[in-house]
Design an enzyme around this catalytic site. Sequence first.
Site, PDB file in Angstrom:
ATOM      1  N   LYS A 166       2.546  11.301   6.835  1.00  0.00           N
ATOM      2  CA  LYS A 166       1.713  11.100   8.024  1.00  0.00           C
ATOM      3  C   LYS A 166       2.203  11.894   9.241  1.00  0.00           C
ATOM      4  O   LYS A 166       1.964  13.082   9.309  1.00  0.00           O
ATOM      5  CB  LYS A 166       1.589   9.598   8.299  1.00  0.00           C
ATOM      6  CG  LYS A 166       0.760   8.911   7.197  1.00  0.00           C
ATOM      7  CD  LYS A 166       0.049   7.661   7.641  1.00  0.00           C
ATOM      8  CE  LYS A 166      -1.009   7.260   6.636  1.00  0.00           C
ATOM      9  NZ  LYS A 166      -0.615   6.253   5.670  1.00  0.00           N
ATOM     10  N   PHE A 216       0.863  -1.189   0.000  1.00  0.00           N
ATOM     11  CA  PHE A 216       0.000   0.000   0.000  1.00  0.00           C
ATOM     12  C   PHE A 216       0.892   1.230   0.000  1.00  0.00           C
ATOM     13  O   PHE A 216       1.647   1.462   0.942  1.00  0.00           O
ATOM     14  CB  PHE A 216      -0.950   0.060   1.201  1.00  0.00           C
ATOM     15  CG  PHE A 216      -1.810   1.304   1.144  1.00  0.00           C
ATOM     16  CD1 PHE A 216      -2.975   1.318   0.391  1.00  0.00           C
ATOM     17  CD2 PHE A 216      -1.411   2.474   1.778  1.00  0.00           C
ATOM     18  CE1 PHE A 216      -3.733   2.484   0.281  1.00  0.00           C
ATOM     19  CE2 PHE A 216      -2.164   3.647   1.678  1.00  0.00           C
ATOM     20  CZ  PHE A 216      -3.330   3.638   0.924  1.00  0.00           C
ATOM     21  N   ASP A 266       9.444   3.000   2.102  1.00  0.00           N
ATOM     22  CA  ASP A 266       8.242   3.789   2.386  1.00  0.00           C
ATOM     23  C   ASP A 266       7.962   3.660   3.884  1.00  0.00           C
ATOM     24  O   ASP A 266       7.356   2.696   4.336  1.00  0.00           O
ATOM     25  CB  ASP A 266       7.056   3.290   1.553  1.00  0.00           C
ATOM     26  CG  ASP A 266       5.780   4.096   1.837  1.00  0.00           C
ATOM     27  OD1 ASP A 266       5.748   4.833   2.835  1.00  0.00           O
ATOM     28  OD2 ASP A 266       4.815   3.963   1.056  1.00  0.00           O
TER      29      ASP A 266
HETATM   30  C1  LIG Z   1      -0.826   6.277   4.201  1.00  0.00           C
HETATM   31  C2  LIG Z   1       0.288   5.721   3.380  1.00  0.00           C
HETATM   32  C3  LIG Z   1       0.620   6.265   2.123  1.00  0.00           C
HETATM   33  C4  LIG Z   1      -0.199   7.377   1.483  1.00  0.00           C
HETATM   34  O1  LIG Z   1      -0.235   8.532   2.241  1.00  0.00           O
HETATM   35  P1  LIG Z   1      -1.385   9.621   1.955  1.00  0.00           P
HETATM   36  O2  LIG Z   1      -1.018  10.778   2.818  1.00  0.00           O
HETATM   37  O3  LIG Z   1      -2.689   8.999   2.324  1.00  0.00           O
HETATM   38  O4  LIG Z   1      -1.319   9.940   0.505  1.00  0.00           O
HETATM   39  C5  LIG Z   1       1.696   5.731   1.458  1.00  0.00           C
HETATM   40  N1  LIG Z   1       2.411   4.708   1.969  1.00  0.00           N
HETATM   41  C6  LIG Z   1       2.122   4.173   3.162  1.00  0.00           C
HETATM   42  C7  LIG Z   1       2.961   3.061   3.692  1.00  0.00           C
HETATM   43  C8  LIG Z   1       1.047   4.638   3.906  1.00  0.00           C
HETATM   44  O5  LIG Z   1       0.739   4.086   5.077  1.00  0.00           O
END
Ligand SMILES: *Cc1c(COP(=O)(O)O)cnc(C)c1O
Length: 417
Positions: A262, A148, A233
């Site tokens: 985040k 994700f 990520d």
């Molecule tokens: C939440 C998340 C994203 C996307 O972030 P947004 O601010 O919602 O665009 C990307 N990678 C990971 C691992 C996430 O948890």
Amino acid sequence: MTDRTALSPAQQAAVDQVERYSAHNYLPLPVVIESGQGAWVTDVDGNRYLDFLAAYSAVNFGHGNPELLAVAHAQLDTLTLTSRAFFSAPFGPFVQGLAELCRKDMVLTMNTGVEAVESGIKVARKWGYEVKGVRPGRANIIVMEGNFHGRTTTVVSFSDDRDAREDFGPYTPGFRRVRYGDAAAIAEAIDADTVAVLLEPIQGEAGIIIPPAGYLQAVRDLCTENRVLMIADEIQSGLGRSGATFYCDVEGVVPDMYLLGKALGGGIMPVSAVVANADILGVLRPGQHGSTFGGNPLACAIGLAVVDLLKTGVMQERSRVLGARLADGLRPLIGNGLLEVRGAGLWVGIDVDPELCTGRELCYLLMRHGILAKDTHGKTVRLAPPLVVTEEDIDQAVATIAECLAEARASLHGRPA
Ligand SMILES: *Cc1c(COP(=O)(O)O)cnc(C)c1O
């Protein structure tokens, strides 16, 4: 159990309004939150809940964190937006602070998490053509099953989640998906045109899936041997959530590029970043990438306050200690309502025995007992309170989860709960 609970008139009205006027791209639990403080939120009727989702870890440092709020308030009254057409006073301190926290040379500032992912992909491709010498238009990036990384067209192009991807094509090419946790699968997929391996050090949305020990190091070694960028990520796993500044730290691994978001915005603003050394981020020259709001003064002031908070190590320590307390408290429930408890820091996934109820049903019960949490993939509930949560809160949550599982079992046997 259905998605209906008896709602107060105030909550019902709010829910109806959203149903009527908002796109239905979420299926929220029926609770309408009015205010938050630390690890707690209060709904429009004055009921209090422990927030065990923390906005998917965007609220790692608590609702209304006083230090972050003070900085935000001061910056709001001073300067909020200039665009990058000019320098702004908070920009330099933020990029330097974040680069130093990450022990890297440079920062590219963006807003949302998925923009950091998109930016990382662009940088990796450009690096591939300019530095590695990949054939024009042939760059590929290896990604993971169950990933994700957000919701844009390119990012859903390499998702294997049906809901996320279906009917949103045509899809962006240039990605190869392999099994998560399997370094040999990456080795097999790498070729001369591979520019990057993109992965979550822990797969959050997939259900807090922790790869086998040594996996991240094996990926690191493969990337080094093949001159491929390792992109971590850490948008959800990073900034204290998994018990260290980055989950890569826990495994003693240094990726070539961090993607952050985040919690970087302190739960106040969307703030995201790509962090890497100059030999990688240096491929971007004026006009080749940008964002009107990326690196805005308000975001930078808050982001720097987050960096300063993380520099003390206090949040990471809380995450480790309280996370262990939470996981240890829940482990006795394995075989007694839970199938599995796994986690890193204050990021715990519990798999509910499907004989008893679904993850969502457990979340409903928890909500009625004053805990807000979110299910994923049927049987998993992720528990990720703000890192400012107290020991008493953790103990209360463990007791409540046990109670709710007992209640689910009782209703299964036809007895009133
Ligand atoms: C939440 C998340 C994203 C996307 O972030 P947004 O601010 O919602 O665009 C990307 N990678 C990971 C691992 C996430 O948890």
